[in-house]
Design a protein around this motif. Structure first.
Motif, PDB file in Angstrom:
ATOM      1  N   PHE A  28       0.831  -1.204   0.000  1.00  0.00           N
ATOM      2  CA  PHE A  28       0.000   0.000   0.000  1.00  0.00           C
ATOM      3  C   PHE A  28       0.867   1.256   0.000  1.00  0.00           C
ATOM      4  O   PHE A  28       0.661   2.173  -0.811  1.00  0.00           O
ATOM      5  N   THR A  32       0.746   4.114  -3.057  1.00  0.00           N
ATOM      6  CA  THR A  32      -0.170   5.224  -2.801  1.00  0.00           C
ATOM      7  C   THR A  32       0.558   6.561  -2.814  1.00  0.00           C
ATOM      8  O   THR A  32       1.753   6.633  -2.506  1.00  0.00           O
ATOM      9  N   GLN A 151     -11.184   7.847   6.522  1.00  0.00           N
ATOM     10  CA  GLN A 151     -11.629   7.637   5.153  1.00  0.00           C
ATOM     11  C   GLN A 151     -12.907   8.418   4.872  1.00  0.00           C
ATOM     12  O   GLN A 151     -13.818   8.461   5.704  1.00  0.00           O
ATOM     13  N   SER A 155     -15.577   7.356  -0.744  1.00  0.00           N
ATOM     14  CA  SER A 155     -14.405   6.959  -1.516  1.00  0.00           C
ATOM     15  C   SER A 155     -14.595   5.551  -2.072  1.00  0.00           C
ATOM     16  O   SER A 155     -15.329   4.733  -1.498  1.00  0.00           O
ATOM     17  N   CYS A 157     -12.590   3.120  -1.891  1.00  0.00           N
ATOM     18  CA  CYS A 157     -12.136   2.223  -0.833  1.00  0.00           C
ATOM     19  C   CYS A 157     -13.243   1.962   0.177  1.00  0.00           C
ATOM     20  O   CYS A 157     -13.513   0.820   0.559  1.00  0.00           O
ATOM     21  N   ARG A 195      -4.905   8.180  -4.054  1.00  0.00           N
ATOM     22  CA  ARG A 195      -5.075   6.979  -4.877  1.00  0.00           C
ATOM     23  C   ARG A 195      -3.934   5.990  -4.656  1.00  0.00           C
ATOM     24  O   ARG A 195      -2.786   6.387  -4.494  1.00  0.00           O
ATOM     25  N   TYR A 196      -4.322   4.711  -4.663  1.00  0.00           N
ATOM     26  CA  TYR A 196      -3.343   3.624  -4.675  1.00  0.00           C
ATOM     27  C   TYR A 196      -3.330   3.032  -6.076  1.00  0.00           C
ATOM     28  O   TYR A 196      -4.383   2.803  -6.679  1.00  0.00           O
ATOM     29  N   ALA A 208      -6.442  -4.474  -1.338  1.00  0.00           N
ATOM     30  CA  ALA A 208      -7.891  -4.400  -1.117  1.00  0.00           C
ATOM     31  C   ALA A 208      -8.277  -5.176   0.144  1.00  0.00           C
ATOM     32  O   ALA A 208      -9.127  -4.734   0.931  1.00  0.00           O
ATOM     33  N   MET A 211      -7.547  -3.077   2.986  1.00  0.00           N
ATOM     34  CA  MET A 211      -8.506  -1.988   3.119  1.00  0.00           C
ATOM     35  C   MET A 211      -9.828  -2.416   3.728  1.00  0.00           C
ATOM     36  O   MET A 211     -10.505  -1.610   4.380  1.00  0.00           O
ATOM     37  N   ILE A 246      -7.143   2.246  -6.907  1.00  0.00           N
ATOM     38  CA  ILE A 246      -8.161   2.282  -5.854  1.00  0.00           C
ATOM     39  C   ILE A 246      -8.105   3.657  -5.191  1.00  0.00           C
ATOM     40  O   ILE A 246      -7.114   4.000  -4.538  1.00  0.00           O
ATOM     41  N   HIS A 248      -8.754   6.266  -2.389  1.00  0.00           N
ATOM     42  CA  HIS A 248      -9.015   6.204  -0.941  1.00  0.00           C
ATOM     43  C   HIS A 248      -9.007   7.618  -0.363  1.00  0.00           C
ATOM     44  O   HIS A 248      -8.238   7.970   0.523  1.00  0.00           O
TER      45      HIS A 248
END
Length: 262
Positions: A28, A32, A151, A155, A157, A195-196, A208, A211, A246, A248
């Motif tokens: 991650f 990211t 978060q 989002s 995520c 963003r990742y 994921a 997350m 992804i 986030h």
């Protein structure tokens, strides 16, 4: 079949002291833009502080952000109940005072000019958020600032986490309740678009899984199926160039504590 993407069985509950958590967390961080973007925003907040005598990082984790912020302050204090995280925290911040107690038991040595509470409320029952944040806000010096990171509920995520676990976090009601209870303070809620990105499906799935490791995951019976998580990543996060992205997005609540009247 791509390695690591459709392993049989449920989504794993990742222990912060385990190898699977460490691998997912490092993947991650490698993919990211969170650290450079949030650190740049935090630097702006620090630049606006009247004093920089003490930083208090509550739930400091392994200390990367603590170390980044701490260079601006005369003293750094960190609250971190996890023994596994404290080992890394002490390496990252060797001069910091590290308090091992949970928030309800911690006793910081004095008021802080900046109190940082980042991604901690996931592990606190929502009915206790107001009390917990009220406690932490009380550790800020008059004129000092509290930052709460979480978060954003909309989002990608968070939508994924809600899809598989039913859990959805939202700072906005907490901000409203704080304003109602303590209107003398200054409040602001902003969004950081993060963003990742991964080039491989197996890595995107491992992140994921990281997350969706919300606090309620361990109590779910049955837990979500990992093959279904893989399909979700393929369906929602694949890009035409073969990569996976992804989003986030995170919310940052800023509370500047009022000075006493007179």
């Amino acid at each position: 079949m791509e390695a690591g993407t459709a392993e049989p069985g449920p989504v794993r509950v990742l222990d912060v002291s385990g190898a699977a958590y460490r691998r997912a967390f490092e993947l991650f961080l490698a993919g990211t833009d969170e650290k450079p973007r949030t650190h740049a925003r935090l630097d702006q907040v620090v630049a606006g502080l009247e004093h920089r005598r003490m930083l208090l990082d509550v739930g400091a984790g392994e200390g990367r952000t603590t170390a980044h912020l701490g260079r601006h302050f005369e003293r750094t204090v960190a609250v971190e109940p996890s023994a596994a995280m404290r080992e890394r925290l002490r390496l990252a911040c060797p001069d910091a005072l590290v308090l091992p107690e949970p928030i309800d038991e911690a006793q910081p040595p004095g008021p802080a000019d900046l109190v940082h509470l980042s991604h901690v409320l996931y592990y606190v029952p929502e009915e206790d958020w107001l009390r917990t944040v009220g406690t932490v806000l009380g550790w800020a010096a008059p004129g000092g600032t509290l930052l709460v990171m979480l978060q954003n509920p909309d989002s990608p995520c968070m939508r994924m986490a809600e899809h598989f676990t039913g859990v959805r976090y939202d700072l906005r009601p907490l901000a409203d309740r704080l304003r109602e209870r303590e209107p003398a303070h200054e409040y602001a809620l902003e969004t950081l678009d993060l963003r990742y990105r991964a080039d491989r499906l197996d890595e995107a799935v491992d992140v994921a899984e990281f997350m969706v490791n919300v606090a309620d995951l361990a109590t779910m019976d049955p837990r979500p199926d990992r093959a279904e998580l893989t399909d979700y990543v393929r369906c929602h996060f694949a890009r035409p160039d073969g990569s996976f992205v992804i989003g986030h997005t995170q919310d940052m609540l800023t509370v500047r504590r009022a000075r006493p009247a007179g």
